[in-house]
Design a protein around this motif. Structure first.
Motif, mmCIF file in Angstrom:
data_model
loop_
_atom_site.group_PDB
_atom_site.id
_atom_site.type_symbol
_atom_site.label_atom_id
_atom_site.label_comp_id
_atom_site.label_asym_id
_atom_site.label_seq_id
_atom_site.Cartn_x
_atom_site.Cartn_y
_atom_site.Cartn_z
ATOM 1 N N VAL A 10 0.842 -1.204 0.000
ATOM 2 C CA VAL A 10 0.000 0.000 0.000
ATOM 3 C C VAL A 10 0.879 1.256 0.000
ATOM 4 C CG1 VAL A 10 -1.694 1.302 1.353
ATOM 5 C CG2 VAL A 10 -1.961 -1.169 1.046
ATOM 6 N N SER A 11 1.945 1.239 0.781
ATOM 7 C CA SER A 11 2.852 2.396 0.835
ATOM 8 C C SER A 11 3.516 2.638 -0.512
ATOM 9 C CB SER A 11 3.927 2.176 1.902
ATOM 10 O OG SER A 11 3.342 1.983 3.158
ATOM 11 N N TRP A 12 4.063 1.571 -1.111
ATOM 12 C CA TRP A 12 4.732 1.731 -2.405
ATOM 13 C C TRP A 12 3.733 2.073 -3.502
ATOM 14 C CZ3 TRP A 12 9.435 2.973 -2.221
ATOM 15 C CH2 TRP A 12 10.340 2.381 -1.336
ATOM 16 N N ALA A 13 2.486 1.620 -3.382
ATOM 17 C CA ALA A 13 1.465 1.973 -4.368
ATOM 18 C C ALA A 13 1.270 3.472 -4.396
ATOM 19 C CB ALA A 13 0.148 1.268 -4.052
ATOM 20 N N ALA A 54 7.125 -3.052 -6.686
ATOM 21 C CA ALA A 54 6.909 -2.648 -5.293
ATOM 22 C C ALA A 54 5.443 -2.863 -4.892
ATOM 23 C CB ALA A 54 7.318 -1.193 -5.102
ATOM 24 N N PHE A 55 4.517 -2.329 -5.666
ATOM 25 C CA PHE A 55 3.093 -2.468 -5.342
ATOM 26 C C PHE A 55 2.624 -3.905 -5.579
ATOM 27 C CE2 PHE A 55 -1.313 -1.715 -7.327
ATOM 28 C CZ PHE A 55 -1.972 -2.008 -6.148
ATOM 29 N N VAL A 56 2.668 -4.353 -6.814
ATOM 30 C CA VAL A 56 2.137 -5.673 -7.153
ATOM 31 C C VAL A 56 3.019 -6.784 -6.576
ATOM 32 C CG1 VAL A 56 1.494 -7.218 -9.043
ATOM 33 C CG2 VAL A 56 1.002 -4.778 -9.218
ATOM 34 N N MET A 59 2.315 -7.244 -2.923
ATOM 35 C CA MET A 59 0.982 -7.819 -2.747
ATOM 36 C C MET A 59 0.976 -9.294 -3.145
ATOM 37 S SD MET A 59 -1.841 -6.990 -1.408
ATOM 38 C CE MET A 59 -1.892 -5.214 -1.369
ATOM 39 N N MET A 60 1.717 -9.647 -4.191
ATOM 40 C CA MET A 60 1.810 -11.051 -4.595
ATOM 41 C C MET A 60 2.425 -11.890 -3.474
ATOM 42 S SD MET A 60 4.067 -12.923 -7.535
ATOM 43 C CE MET A 60 5.509 -12.865 -6.488
ATOM 44 N N PHE A 61 3.515 -11.381 -2.876
ATOM 45 C CA PHE A 61 4.143 -12.124 -1.783
ATOM 46 C C PHE A 61 3.178 -12.278 -0.611
ATOM 47 C CE2 PHE A 61 8.245 -10.252 -3.579
ATOM 48 C CZ PHE A 61 8.556 -11.407 -4.290
ATOM 49 N N ALA A 62 2.435 -11.224 -0.307
ATOM 50 C CA ALA A 62 1.450 -11.302 0.782
ATOM 51 C C ALA A 62 0.414 -12.386 0.480
ATOM 52 C CB ALA A 62 0.762 -9.948 0.974
#
Length: 196
Positions: A10-13, A54-56, A59-62
């Motif tokens: 979310v921060s990098w997004a 950074a964003f995707v 999120m993919m790792f999460a």
């Protein structure tokens, strides 16, 4: 680890999309190209890398870590999780510093120079070890189909990234040159670019 990757995503997004807004405004208002390191040609790669990796990526790792732990009924390794998380964030910071300075391979979506490429490969290996660690200690007998897709993603992305970024570095600096040239370079680059 899941919460950390979501918060980072979310921060990098926010950062990546703000840089994208600036890049879009620079196309409409060229006077906003205030300095060489803030010009459109330097911040567009920053925007694309921030949004994709950074964003995707975070999120993919999460998502992979959340669902794998639930589907396997086993936890990730704490040390590998921390190395993976902080290693990935350091790679993003390295990209955020080098791309505006023009330190780039000039290959779309693969701009990062060789030391950062090596870091990406090493952190990806830590991710793979952590993932397969969960599989090895799972308490669920069957592997859900999502886990098989994760396995293929881990292997395929590693091959994709490494093959596209094979380069001859100049050890006196941060510059490198692709092992491929001409049409071969274009084919390998867009095999990578499309999949990234």
């Amino acid at each position: 680890i899941v919460r950390r990757f979501i918060l980072a995503s979310v921060s990098w997004a926010a950062v990546g999309m703000l840089v994208g807004v600036l890049a879009a405004l620079q196309l409409a208002f060229p006077e906003l190209n205030l300095a060489p390191w803030l010009s459109f040609g330097r911040i567009r790669p920053l925007h694309t890398n921030a949004v994709i990796f950074a964003f995707v990526g975070n999120m993919m790792f999460a998502g992979v870590y959340y669902s794998t732990q639930r589907l396997c009924k086993a936890r990730t390794h704490d040390l590998f999780s921390k190395i993976h998380f902080w290693g990935w964030q350091l790679i993003i910071v390295a990209a955020a510093l080098t791309l505006p300075l023009g330190i780039s391979q000039s290959k779309e979506y693969a701009e990062l120079e060789w030391p950062i490429d090596i870091a990406v490969a090493l952190v990806w290996v830590v991710f793979a070890i952590n993932f397969f660690y969960v599989l090895a200690k799972r308490r669920e007998k069957h592997l859900y189909v999502a886990i098989w897709f994760y396995i293929s993603t881990i292997v395929t992305v590693a091959v994709l990234y490494i093959v596209n970024n094979l380069a001859l570095p100049i050890f006196s600096g941060l510059k490198s040159y692709s092992l491929y040239s001409g049409a071969q370079d274009a084919l390998v680059q867009w095999w990578y670019g499309h999949n990234a």
